[in-house]
Motif scaffolding. Structure first.
Motif, mmCIF file in Angstrom:
data_model
loop_
_atom_site.group_PDB
_atom_site.id
_atom_site.type_symbol
_atom_site.label_atom_id
_atom_site.label_comp_id
_atom_site.label_asym_id
_atom_site.label_seq_id
_atom_site.Cartn_x
_atom_site.Cartn_y
_atom_site.Cartn_z
ATOM 1 N N ALA A 85 32.613 54.741 45.656
ATOM 2 C CA ALA A 85 33.810 53.977 46.032
ATOM 3 C C ALA A 85 33.706 52.505 45.658
ATOM 4 O O ALA A 85 34.711 51.867 45.327
ATOM 5 C CB ALA A 85 34.053 54.117 47.532
ATOM 6 N N MET A 86 32.499 51.951 45.676
ATOM 7 C CA MET A 86 32.339 50.529 45.397
ATOM 8 C C MET A 86 32.713 50.171 43.958
ATOM 9 O O MET A 86 33.035 49.020 43.669
ATOM 10 C CB MET A 86 30.897 50.090 45.683
ATOM 11 N N VAL A 87 32.672 51.134 43.044
ATOM 12 C CA VAL A 87 33.067 50.852 41.656
ATOM 13 C C VAL A 87 34.551 50.497 41.612
ATOM 14 O O VAL A 87 34.950 49.471 41.044
ATOM 15 C CB VAL A 87 32.768 52.066 40.744
ATOM 16 N N ALA A 88 35.373 51.343 42.206
ATOM 17 C CA ALA A 88 36.818 51.084 42.226
ATOM 18 C C ALA A 88 37.144 49.854 43.073
ATOM 19 O O ALA A 88 38.050 49.068 42.732
ATOM 20 C CB ALA A 88 37.557 52.305 42.762
ATOM 21 N N ILE A 89 36.413 49.661 44.177
ATOM 22 C CA ILE A 89 36.658 48.492 45.028
ATOM 23 C C ILE A 89 36.323 47.207 44.276
ATOM 24 O O ILE A 89 37.051 46.215 44.360
ATOM 25 C CB ILE A 89 35.838 48.605 46.326
ATOM 26 N N ALA A 90 35.211 47.205 43.513
ATOM 27 C CA ALA A 90 34.855 46.030 42.711
ATOM 28 C C ALA A 90 35.927 45.747 41.667
ATOM 29 O O ALA A 90 36.312 44.588 41.441
ATOM 30 C CB ALA A 90 33.500 46.249 42.042
ATOM 31 N N GLY A 91 36.438 46.798 41.029
ATOM 32 C CA GLY A 91 37.506 46.616 40.052
ATOM 33 C C GLY A 91 38.754 46.030 40.688
ATOM 34 O O GLY A 91 39.425 45.174 40.101
ATOM 35 N N SER A 92 39.057 46.487 41.904
ATOM 36 C CA SER A 92 40.209 45.962 42.630
ATOM 37 C C SER A 92 40.020 44.477 42.933
ATOM 38 O O SER A 92 40.949 43.671 42.786
ATOM 39 C CB SER A 92 40.387 46.754 43.930
ATOM 40 N N GLY A 93 38.799 44.082 43.325
ATOM 41 C CA GLY A 93 38.525 42.682 43.619
ATOM 42 C C GLY A 93 38.640 41.796 42.391
ATOM 43 O O GLY A 93 39.173 40.680 42.458
ATOM 44 N N ILE A 94 38.147 42.281 41.246
ATOM 45 C CA ILE A 94 38.246 41.511 40.000
ATOM 46 C C ILE A 94 39.707 41.343 39.591
ATOM 47 O O ILE A 94 40.138 40.252 39.193
ATOM 48 C CB ILE A 94 37.445 42.203 38.879
ATOM 49 N N THR A 95 40.479 42.427 39.688
ATOM 50 C CA THR A 95 41.902 42.350 39.351
ATOM 51 C C THR A 95 42.618 41.351 40.250
ATOM 52 O O THR A 95 43.504 40.609 39.804
ATOM 53 C CB THR A 95 42.560 43.733 39.492
ATOM 54 N N TYR A 96 42.197 41.291 41.496
ATOM 55 C CA TYR A 96 42.799 40.347 42.440
ATOM 56 C C TYR A 96 42.442 38.915 42.071
ATOM 57 O O TYR A 96 43.276 38.007 42.189
ATOM 58 C CB TYR A 96 42.313 40.660 43.856
ATOM 59 N N GLY A 97 41.203 38.706 41.629
ATOM 60 C CA GLY A 97 40.812 37.375 41.188
ATOM 61 C C GLY A 97 41.634 36.905 39.997
ATOM 62 O O GLY A 97 41.999 35.726 39.896
ATOM 63 N N VAL A 98 41.932 37.830 39.076
ATOM 64 C CA VAL A 98 42.778 37.510 37.921
ATOM 65 C C VAL A 98 44.173 37.112 38.389
ATOM 66 O O VAL A 98 44.775 36.159 37.872
ATOM 67 C CB VAL A 98 42.841 38.713 36.962
ATOM 68 N N LEU A 99 44.691 37.823 39.390
ATOM 69 C CA LEU A 99 46.003 37.488 39.935
ATOM 70 C C LEU A 99 46.035 36.059 40.463
ATOM 71 O O LEU A 99 47.051 35.377 40.353
ATOM 72 C CB LEU A 99 46.374 38.454 41.069
ATOM 73 N N CYS A 100 44.930 35.589 41.035
ATOM 74 C CA CYS A 100 44.902 34.229 41.569
ATOM 75 C C CYS A 100 44.791 33.183 40.466
ATOM 76 O O CYS A 100 45.467 32.159 40.494
ATOM 77 C CB CYS A 100 43.721 34.073 42.534
ATOM 78 N N ALA A 101 43.922 33.423 39.494
ATOM 79 C CA ALA A 101 43.672 32.422 38.456
ATOM 80 C C ALA A 101 44.861 32.253 37.518
ATOM 81 O O ALA A 101 45.221 31.122 37.157
ATOM 82 C CB ALA A 101 42.423 32.804 37.662
ATOM 83 N N VAL A 102 45.480 33.354 37.110
ATOM 84 C CA VAL A 102 46.554 33.291 36.111
ATOM 85 C C VAL A 102 47.774 32.514 36.609
ATOM 86 O O VAL A 102 48.243 31.586 35.929
ATOM 87 C CB VAL A 102 46.952 34.708 35.641
ATOM 88 N N PHE A 111 41.439 36.223 31.284
ATOM 89 C CA PHE A 111 41.803 37.103 30.187
ATOM 90 C C PHE A 111 40.645 38.016 29.796
ATOM 91 O O PHE A 111 40.848 39.122 29.297
ATOM 92 C CB PHE A 111 42.248 36.284 28.984
ATOM 93 N N ILE A 112 39.423 37.553 30.015
ATOM 94 C CA ILE A 112 38.241 38.361 29.713
ATOM 95 C C ILE A 112 37.987 39.386 30.819
ATOM 96 O O ILE A 112 37.721 40.567 30.552
ATOM 97 C CB ILE A 112 37.006 37.463 29.525
ATOM 98 N N PHE A 113 38.087 38.945 32.077
ATOM 99 C CA PHE A 113 37.731 39.818 33.194
ATOM 100 C C PHE A 113 38.855 40.774 33.601
ATOM 101 O O PHE A 113 38.593 41.774 34.277
ATOM 102 C CB PHE A 113 37.317 38.976 34.405
ATOM 103 N N GLY A 114 40.104 40.476 33.210
ATOM 104 C CA GLY A 114 41.211 41.349 33.582
ATOM 105 C C GLY A 114 41.016 42.794 33.162
ATOM 106 O O GLY A 114 41.092 43.715 33.998
ATOM 107 N N PRO A 115 40.745 43.078 31.882
ATOM 108 C CA PRO A 115 40.531 44.470 31.454
ATOM 109 C C PRO A 115 39.333 45.128 32.147
ATOM 110 O O PRO A 115 39.364 46.328 32.434
ATOM 111 C CB PRO A 115 40.295 44.337 29.947
ATOM 112 N N ILE A 116 38.290 44.347 32.412
ATOM 113 C CA ILE A 116 37.104 44.904 33.087
ATOM 114 C C ILE A 116 37.475 45.417 34.472
ATOM 115 O O ILE A 116 37.103 46.531 34.868
ATOM 116 C CB ILE A 116 35.994 43.835 33.184
ATOM 117 N N GLY A 117 38.223 44.608 35.228
ATOM 118 C CA GLY A 117 38.618 45.016 36.568
ATOM 119 C C GLY A 117 39.498 46.247 36.570
ATOM 120 O O GLY A 117 39.318 47.159 37.389
ATOM 121 N N LEU A 118 40.440 46.320 35.638
ATOM 122 C CA LEU A 118 41.347 47.469 35.580
ATOM 123 C C LEU A 118 40.606 48.767 35.263
ATOM 124 O O LEU A 118 40.867 49.815 35.871
ATOM 125 C CB LEU A 118 42.436 47.220 34.533
#
Length: 517
Positions: A416-433, A396-403
Motif C-alpha cells: 500500500a505504501m507504494v500507491a500512498i507515496a505516489g499520491s503524496g508526490i502527486t499532491y506535492g506537484v499540485l502545490c508547486a505548480v 515537471f520531473i516528479f509529476g510522472p513519477i508520482g502518477l
C-alpha cells in the motif's frame, strides 16, 4: 511613465535601457526595477513595487500585522473550503450504505462540490469588484455555514447532494479572491511566498480534511458527526470573516504598477501620514464601483482568455488538480477493497499528501521569490515575470513519477505504501505548480488579478470535475496502470507548453497591450 533615478545613488545600465519601456495599459507588467544600484553598479537596496500612495485607503500602506490578519482570515476560509470537500472521502462507503446509493452516484458528492467551488467565482468575483471584497466574503461565508448545517441534517442522497453543491458555491469566493487580496496588500517581492502560504492552505485543507474526518468517523459510528464538525468550523470562519476580513479594493494609478519602485524608508513616511484606522477598513460600504455596470464586470473575466498566460496557467493548474481529485475519489473505494483499509486508515492516507504539500509549497513559494531575487540582481535589479518559471522544473520531473507509483501500486496490488507515496508526490506537484503559475499570472496582470483568478479557478475546477466525473467508468474500463499512463501523457504534453511561455511570454504581453477592455 519614464522611471526617475537619483544621479548620486542610482545608475542605469545601458544594456537594460530597453527594459524600461513599460506599457501600463491593462496592468501588464513587462519588467520592473526592484533594486537600487550605486555608481559602481553595486546593489544597495530593495525597491517596493507597486508604489504605495498616500491615500488612507491604500492597503499597501497598512501595517504588517493588519496585512497578515486579513491574509490569515482568507487563508482560513480557503482552508475550510477544501477541508470540507475532502472530509467526505473517509466516510463515503458508510454514506452509500445508509442512503442506499451507488458508488458512481456517491462520487458526485465530491465532484459536484468541486465543480461549484470553481464556477461560483464567475458570480462572486465580479460582484466583489462592484461592491467590494468584504461584503462578498461575508455573504459567501454565511452561505457556506448554512449549507454545512444543511449537509449534516440531510436525510436523502438528493438533499445531501444539494447541500454539497451550495457548500461549493458559498466557499468558492475564497478560491479566486485569495490571490487577488495578496496582490492588493503585498509588494511584488512578497507575492511568491504569500501565494505559497495560500496554496498550502488549499492543499493542507484537503489533507487535514481527510485525516480528521477519518479520526471523527473512527471515534463515532455516525458519519453525520463529520458534517457537524464541519458546521462548527464554518461558523468560526463566518465570525472571523466578519471581525477581521478588511476591504482591500483600491484603485491604484496605472503608473504605480510598473517602472521604478519606492525606497523602503519612504514607506514608513507614507504610513505615518496616512492616518487610516482599522475600523474604517471593516466597513461594508467603503467600496462601490459606479463607473462599470455589473454586466460588464461579469463579462470581463472571460475577456482575459485573450491572454495566453491566463490560458497556460489555467491548463497547467487544471491538470495538476485534476489528477489529485481523481486519486482522492478513487482512493475512497480502492484502498478498502484492495487492502481492507478502515475509515481511519483511508483518512490517514492524507498524511502523505500533507508531507507532499509541505515540500511542494516550500519549493514553489519561497524558492520562487529567492530565484527572482537572484536573477533580478544579476540583471541590474530588473525583474521579469518569466524568471519564476524555472521553479517548475522539479514538479515537471516528479509529476510522472508520482502518477506511475500510484497507478502501478494499485493496479499490480503492490504494498500500500507504494500507491500512498505516489499520491503524496502527486499532491506535492499540485502545490508547486499553481504557486508558480498563479504568481506568474498575477505578476503579469496585477490590476486584473481578480478576473484572471476567476478564469483560472473556474477552469481548473471544471477540468477536475470533468476528469473525476469519469473516475469509476475509466478505471473499470482500462485499469489503474493504463489510466496512470494516460495521465502521464496528458500531463507531459500540457506541461511542455511552459517552454513557449518562457521564451515568448514578454513579447506576448507587449502584443496584448493592443487589446481593449
Amino acid at each position: 511613465m519614464e522611471p526617475k533615478f537619483d544621479a548620486h545613488s542610482d545608475v542605469r545600465h545601458e544594456e537594460n535601457a530597453e527594459l524600461e519601456n513599460h506599457n501600463p495599459a491593462h496592468g501588464k507588467v513587462e519588467t520592473a526595477h526592484l533594486f537600487q544600484e550605486d555608481s559602481s553598479g553595486r546593489l544597495t537596496g530593495r525597491l517596493l513595487l507597486p508604489r504605495p500612495t498616500d491615500d488612507p485607503k491604500d492597503p499597501l500602506t497598512w501595517s504588517t500585522w493588519r496585512k497578515h490578519l486579513s491574509f490569515a482570515t482568507i487563508c482560513f476560509f480557503v482552508f475550510l473550503s477544501n477541508y470540507i470537500t475532502a472530509s467526505l472521502s473517509p466516510i463515503l462507503l458508510p454514506i452509500l450504505r445508509d442512503l442506499r446509493t451507488t458508488l458512481t452516484k456517491g462520487s458526485y458528492l465530491i465532484t459536484f462540490n468541486i465543480l461549484f467551488l470553481g464556477l461560483g467565482n464567475v458570480f462572486w468575483v465580479p460582484l466583489s469588484l462592484k461592491v467590494g471584497k468584504r461584503p462578498v466574503l461575508i455573504a459567501s461565508s454565511a452561505i457556506f455555514f448554512a449549507s454545512s448545517i444543511w449537509s449534516a441534517r440531510a436525510q436523502t442522497w438528493g438533499s445531501l447532494l444539494g447541500a454539497r453543491i451550495v457548500q461549493g458555491f458559498g466557499a468558492s469566493s475564497s478560491e479566486a479572491l485569495g490571490p487577488a487580496i495578496v496582490a492588493d496588500i503585498y509588494f511584488l517581492h512578497e507575492r511568491g511566498a504569500m501565494v505559497g502560504v495560500y496554496t498550502y492552505m488549499i492543499a493542507g485543507g484537503s489533507a487535514f480534511g481527510g485525516i480528521f474526518a477519518g479520526l471523527v468517523a473512527n471515534a463515532n459510528s455516525d458519519w453525520r458527526w463529520v458534517f457537524w464538525m464541519n458546521a462548527i468550523l464554518t461558523g468560526v470562519c463566518f465570525l472571523a470573516t466578519v471581525l477581521f476580513q478588511a476591504e482591500t479594493n483600491f484603485e491604484r494609478p496605472p503608473e504605480c504598477e510598473t517602472g521604478e519602485g519606492l525606497e523602503e524608508s519612504q514607506l514608513l513616511v507614507i504610513r505615518a501620514g496616512s492616518n487610516t484606522s482599522w475600523a474604517t477598513s471593516l466597513s461594508v460600504t467603503s467600496w462601490y464601483n459606479r463607473e462599470i455596470s455589473i454586466w460588464r464586470l461579469l463579462w470581463r473575466p472571460f475577456m482575459t482568455l485573450r491572454y495566453p498566460a491566463v490560458i497556460w496557467g489555467s491548463i497547467v493548474y487544471g491538470v495538476a488538480l485534476g489528477w489529485v481529485v481523481f486519486q482522492q475519489t478513487a482512493n475512497g473505494s480502492a484502498f478498502p477493497r484492495f487492502y481492507g483499509f478502515s475509515e481511519l486508515a483511508v483518512g490517514n492516507i492524507n498524511v502523505a499528501n500533507l508531507i507532499g504539500a509541505t515540500v511542494g509549497c516550500l519549493s514553489g513559494g519561497p524558492l520562487s521569490d529567492y530565484l527572482v531575487t537572484i536573477m533580478s540582481k544579476r540583471r541590474g535589479g530588473y525583474f521579469k515575470a518569466e524568471f519564476r518559471l524555472w521553479c517548475l522544473l522539479p514538479p515537471f520531473i516528479f509529476g510522472p513519477i508520482g502518477l506511475m507509483l500510484w497507478g502501478g501500486g494499485l493496479g499490480d496490488h503492490l504494498p500500500a505504501m507504494v500507491a500512498i507515496a505516489g499520491s503524496g508526490i502527486t499532491y506535492g506537484v499540485l502545490c508547486a505548480v499553481p504557486i508558480v503559475a498563479v504568481t506568474y499570472v498575477v505578476d503579469s496582470y496585477r490590476p486584473l488579478a481578480g478576473e484572471t483568478m476567476t478564469i483560472l479557478t473556474a477552469f481548473k475546477n471544471t477540468f477536475a470535475f470533468g476528469v473525476s466525473f469519469a473516475v469509476i467508468p475509466w478505471l473499470e474500463k482500462d485499469g489503474f496502470v493504463k489510466v496512470a499512463g494516460w495521465m502521464v501523457l496528458i500531463e507531459g504534453i500540457i506541461f511542455l507548453t511552459t517552454i513557449p511561455m518562457f521564451i515568448y511570454g514578454e513579447r506576448i504581453r507587449r502584443w496584448t497591450t493592443e487589446f481593449e477592455d
